[in-house]
Design a protein around this motif. Sequence first.
Motif, PDB file in Angstrom:
ATOM      1  N   GLU A 117       0.626  -0.996   0.004  1.00 43.57           N
ATOM      2  CA  GLU A 117      -0.131   0.095   0.226  1.00 43.57           C
ATOM      3  C   GLU A 117       0.717   1.210  -0.080  1.00 43.57           C
ATOM      4  O   GLU A 117       0.422   1.812  -0.266  1.00 43.57           O
ATOM      5  CB  GLU A 117      -0.831  -0.039   1.024  1.00 43.57           C
ATOM      6  CG  GLU A 117      -2.358   0.941   0.933  1.00 43.57           C
ATOM      7  CD  GLU A 117      -3.161   0.297   2.312  1.00 43.57           C
ATOM      8  OE1 GLU A 117      -3.258   1.519   2.704  1.00 43.57           O
ATOM      9  OE2 GLU A 117      -3.998  -0.265   2.153  1.00 43.57           O
ATOM     10  N   SER A 120       2.501   1.675  -3.381  1.00 42.79           N
ATOM     11  CA  SER A 120       1.096   2.453  -4.492  1.00 42.79           C
ATOM     12  C   SER A 120       1.164   3.874  -4.478  1.00 42.79           C
ATOM     13  O   SER A 120       0.133   4.198  -5.354  1.00 42.79           O
ATOM     14  CB  SER A 120      -0.115   1.003  -4.730  1.00 42.79           C
ATOM     15  OG  SER A 120      -0.514   1.981  -3.026  1.00 42.79           O
ATOM     16  N   HIS A 121       1.927   4.026  -3.489  1.00 43.69           N
ATOM     17  CA  HIS A 121       1.027   5.623  -3.495  1.00 43.69           C
ATOM     18  C   HIS A 121       2.700   6.332  -3.397  1.00 43.69           C
ATOM     19  O   HIS A 121       2.600   7.415  -2.799  1.00 43.69           O
ATOM     20  CB  HIS A 121       0.191   6.076  -2.060  1.00 43.69           C
ATOM     21  CG  HIS A 121      -0.896   5.336  -1.572  1.00 43.69           C
ATOM     22  ND1 HIS A 121      -1.388   4.265  -2.127  1.00 43.69           N
ATOM     23  CD2 HIS A 121      -2.422   6.380  -1.693  1.00 43.69           C
ATOM     24  CE1 HIS A 121      -2.964   3.934  -1.174  1.00 43.69           C
ATOM     25  NE2 HIS A 121      -3.006   4.959  -1.676  1.00 43.69           N
TER      26      HIS A 121
END
Length: 224
Positions: A117, A120-121
């Motif tokens: 996560e 992904s950012h």
Amino acid sequence: MIMSESVSQQVPGLNLNKVFKIIVLGDSGVGKTCLTYRFCEGQFLDKSEATIGVDFRERIVRINNENIRLQLWDTAGQERFRKSMVQHYYRNVHAVVIVYDVTKPETFHSIASWMLEVESHGLMKSPRVLVGNKCDCGTAESRLATTYAQRLADKYGMPLFETSALLDAECGTVESIFMTLAHKLYSKQPLRVISVQGENGPGTVKLARKKPRTTPPNESCLCS
């Protein structure tokens, strides 16, 4: 999204040169809220409830005679809440803290998904630290071995801290977690971990290995 706010050290007219947003990730119940409360308020949060949405608090620290505001964002670990607020939560993030419970291996195994996560950012180049919380709980044999956690921290290039938000004696360690990030953000240096044979240099964090704790089981393991 429900946001609870606890702001410490508010000083009217205070000139703040820098503001940094630090997000705290980890499964539900690992002690994220208690860690941020310990850092901002200097004490343990006795009556902690599961975070619904985002829990926000901040603290002003001094670095090189400058006032720095650290904004700590603690999200609910439950999947149903994360999906509804993920875009807002990851906006304008400067640093990341990932927390697991040393007495619950499943929270440690979730680190891989949290790192996906983070990636992904676009936060893999941001300062990040890994924190094993609740070292006051269980026995030395029942807690996740430091060497095992250190291997994963090394894999992702993160410093590892082991602490307890509950114990007053661990207040200094909790302080070090967030102040390490604050100094790196202030100096705009990458946060690196080096081996024992490595050389010291700008942005290097060298952590002393702690001896295994022998603290007996504590009935007050209520961090959330």
